[in-house]
Write a protein that holds these residues in place. Structure first.
Motif, mmCIF file in Angstrom:
data_model
loop_
_atom_site.group_PDB
_atom_site.id
_atom_site.type_symbol
_atom_site.label_atom_id
_atom_site.label_comp_id
_atom_site.label_asym_id
_atom_site.label_seq_id
_atom_site.Cartn_x
_atom_site.Cartn_y
_atom_site.Cartn_z
ATOM 1 N N ASP A 7 42.238 -45.279 11.843
ATOM 2 C CA ASP A 7 43.227 -44.556 12.869
ATOM 3 C C ASP A 7 43.847 -43.328 11.965
ATOM 4 O O ASP A 7 45.062 -43.555 11.369
ATOM 5 N N TRP A 8 42.995 -42.361 11.642
ATOM 6 C CA TRP A 8 43.165 -41.405 10.931
ATOM 7 C C TRP A 8 44.562 -40.820 10.464
ATOM 8 O O TRP A 8 45.040 -40.462 9.306
ATOM 9 N N ASP A 9 45.398 -40.621 11.558
ATOM 10 C CA ASP A 9 46.656 -39.792 11.417
ATOM 11 C C ASP A 9 47.897 -40.843 11.478
ATOM 12 O O ASP A 9 49.166 -40.269 11.807
ATOM 13 N N ASN A 10 47.770 -42.189 11.270
ATOM 14 C CA ASN A 10 48.894 -42.964 11.442
ATOM 15 C C ASN A 10 48.891 -43.810 9.995
ATOM 16 O O ASN A 10 49.426 -45.149 10.290
ATOM 17 N N LEU A 11 48.568 -43.483 8.997
ATOM 18 C CA LEU A 11 48.474 -44.362 7.770
ATOM 19 C C LEU A 11 49.949 -44.107 7.317
ATOM 20 O O LEU A 11 50.343 -43.135 6.410
ATOM 21 N N ARG A 12 51.071 -45.056 7.435
ATOM 22 C CA ARG A 12 52.495 -44.897 7.134
ATOM 23 C C ARG A 12 53.196 -46.448 6.922
ATOM 24 O O ARG A 12 52.459 -47.422 7.397
ATOM 25 N N LEU A 13 54.105 -46.148 6.109
ATOM 26 C CA LEU A 13 54.898 -47.369 5.912
ATOM 27 C C LEU A 13 56.278 -46.962 6.330
ATOM 28 O O LEU A 13 56.751 -45.794 6.135
ATOM 29 N N ALA A 14 57.260 -47.929 6.985
ATOM 30 C CA ALA A 14 58.408 -47.487 7.053
ATOM 31 C C ALA A 14 59.740 -47.927 5.973
ATOM 32 O O ALA A 14 59.330 -49.007 5.246
ATOM 33 N N ASN A 15 60.578 -47.370 6.077
ATOM 34 C CA ASN A 15 61.718 -47.595 5.125
ATOM 35 C C ASN A 15 61.251 -47.514 3.616
ATOM 36 O O ASN A 15 61.843 -48.320 2.892
ATOM 37 N N VAL A 16 60.561 -46.934 3.142
ATOM 38 C CA VAL A 16 60.179 -46.818 1.793
ATOM 39 C C VAL A 16 61.282 -46.153 1.002
ATOM 40 O O VAL A 16 61.752 -46.214 -0.156
ATOM 41 N N ASN A 17 61.813 -44.971 1.734
ATOM 42 C CA ASN A 17 63.041 -44.155 1.145
ATOM 43 C C ASN A 17 62.757 -43.733 -0.456
ATOM 44 O O ASN A 17 63.649 -43.780 -1.261
ATOM 45 N N GLY A 18 61.419 -43.217 -0.501
ATOM 46 C CA GLY A 18 61.385 -42.467 -1.921
ATOM 47 C C GLY A 18 60.794 -43.505 -3.141
ATOM 48 O O GLY A 18 60.535 -43.334 -4.031
ATOM 49 N N ARG A 19 60.693 -44.967 -2.577
ATOM 50 C CA ARG A 19 60.317 -45.782 -3.770
ATOM 51 C C ARG A 19 59.083 -46.184 -3.280
ATOM 52 O O ARG A 19 58.432 -47.077 -3.437
ATOM 53 N N ASP A 20 58.102 -44.990 -3.566
ATOM 54 C CA ASP A 20 56.518 -45.175 -3.376
ATOM 55 C C ASP A 20 56.102 -46.057 -4.392
ATOM 56 O O ASP A 20 55.139 -46.772 -4.068
ATOM 57 N N ARG A 21 56.246 -45.876 -5.722
ATOM 58 C CA ARG A 21 55.682 -46.466 -6.770
ATOM 59 C C ARG A 21 56.194 -48.129 -6.712
ATOM 60 O O ARG A 21 55.420 -48.897 -7.335
ATOM 61 N N GLN A 22 57.285 -48.399 -6.021
ATOM 62 C CA GLN A 22 57.410 -49.704 -5.835
ATOM 63 C C GLN A 22 56.818 -50.299 -4.597
ATOM 64 O O GLN A 22 56.702 -51.795 -4.593
ATOM 65 N N LYS A 23 56.729 -49.663 -3.686
ATOM 66 C CA LYS A 23 56.269 -50.187 -2.321
ATOM 67 C C LYS A 23 54.702 -50.139 -2.145
ATOM 68 O O LYS A 23 54.187 -51.001 -1.709
ATOM 69 N N VAL A 24 54.000 -49.227 -2.737
ATOM 70 C CA VAL A 24 52.570 -49.071 -2.688
ATOM 71 C C VAL A 24 52.003 -49.632 -4.064
ATOM 72 O O VAL A 24 52.074 -48.842 -5.220
ATOM 73 N N PRO A 25 51.218 -50.782 -4.120
ATOM 74 C CA PRO A 25 50.634 -51.189 -5.208
ATOM 75 C C PRO A 25 49.562 -50.604 -5.879
ATOM 76 O O PRO A 25 48.951 -49.927 -4.995
ATOM 77 N N ASP A 26 49.427 -50.547 -7.011
ATOM 78 C CA ASP A 26 48.272 -50.010 -7.702
ATOM 79 C C ASP A 26 46.930 -50.776 -7.164
ATOM 80 O O ASP A 26 46.782 -51.817 -6.728
#
Length: 283
Positions: free
Chosen positions: A61-80
């Motif tokens: 679903d090429w244009d719908n890769l998203r997370l809600a309520n991250v609020n700039g905490r990308d490195r905390q919310k998206v794992p290595d």
């Protein structure tokens, strides 16, 4: 009642006519991202890498890769190891470590106009990152593989002709295979979008050292590249701290202190002499 039914049916009708999900939003197309390139009608759909994506996680679903309520905490919310999928199982095929991902070529240090295809307009800030030298596509992507700061930041660019467009300068001194990572943090919704695009950087002119790359500012959009490193003055142009004191104040509007003291002394002497004369006359 008829108006209500029409309003409710409109998003569904748009999705049917365009073939896109009603709540989809976008992905990079310059450079072409893995998700956009591997969609069923994508430019790279028939490549081995994209076929592996479908085998791993199904249709993208090429244009719908998203997370809600991250609020700039990308490195905390998206794992290595899961940066390209943002940790979402439906996109896990985009995280596959392999050396045959299709690429887009750019000259290192060049100014580039980037495009991000949008299917629904939103306000927000785009942050574009580049991998450091030594990046290996056959290993899972980690946050440590990316520069700490984005080389380009663009706030609220307008959606024109179906694309968000922003201009910035690529970091100089990097060649070979790299990965461009895009974070789009919405301000009009609670969502943040993530994208991976594989690039090859060739030798090019180094970025100017005295200025940072930036797009033309407008009331609705600004784009700024990472600041260039500060350069030391050359041997023929001494630093300010090395210049003689007299040269550093020669263009100043202030009167040098020695002259001030001399004038004050002369004035005091004249006053004393006048007082002495007056007293002699009284006598």
């Amino acid at each position: 009642m008829a108006r209500l039914c029409a309003a409710l049916a409109a998003p569904v009708l748009v999705a049917v006519l365009t073939g896109a999900p009603a709540l989809a939003h976008g992905a990079p197309t310059t450079p072409l991202s893995r998700s956009a390139g591997c969609q069923p009608d994508g430019k790279w759909a028939k490549t081995a890498a994209c076929k592996a994506v479908v085998e791993t996680s199904g249709k993208v679903d090429w244009d719908n890769l998203r997370l809600a309520n991250v609020n700039g905490r990308d490195r905390q919310k998206v794992p290595d190891g899961k940066l390209c999928s943002a940790g979402l199982s439906g996109f896990r095929g985009l995280d596959l470590p392999r050396a045959d991902w299709p690429t887009t070529s750019f000259a290192s240090g060049s100014q580039v106009t980037f495009t991000y295809k949008g299917t629904i307009p939103h306000q927000g800030t785009f942050r574009w990152y580049l991998t450091k030298n030594g990046y290996d596509p056959t290993k899972p992507l980690r946050w440590a593989d990316l520069d700490d700061a984005p080389f380009l930041t663009a706030k609220d660019p307008a959606l024109k002709g179906g694309n968000y467009t922003m201009t910035g300068r690529l970091p100089a001194g990097r060649t070979g295979r790299h990965l461009m990572y895009t974070v789009w943090q919405n301000s009009s919704t609670p969502d943040t979008y993530y994208s991976c695009a594989d690039v090859v950087l060739t030798g090019g002119a180094p970025a100017p050292a005295s200025t940072s790359a930036s797009a033309k500012a407008s009331p609705t959009a600004t784009a700024t590249a990472a600041a260039a490193p500060v350069t030391e003055p050359s041997a023929s142009e001494p630093a300010v701290a090395d210049l003689p004191r007299v040269e550093r104040v020669s263009n100043s509007k202030h009167v040098p202190l020695p002259l001030v003291f001399s004038a004050a002394a002369a004035l005091a002497f004249a006053a004393a002499a006048l007082l002495f004369v007056l007293r002699r006359r009284r006598v």
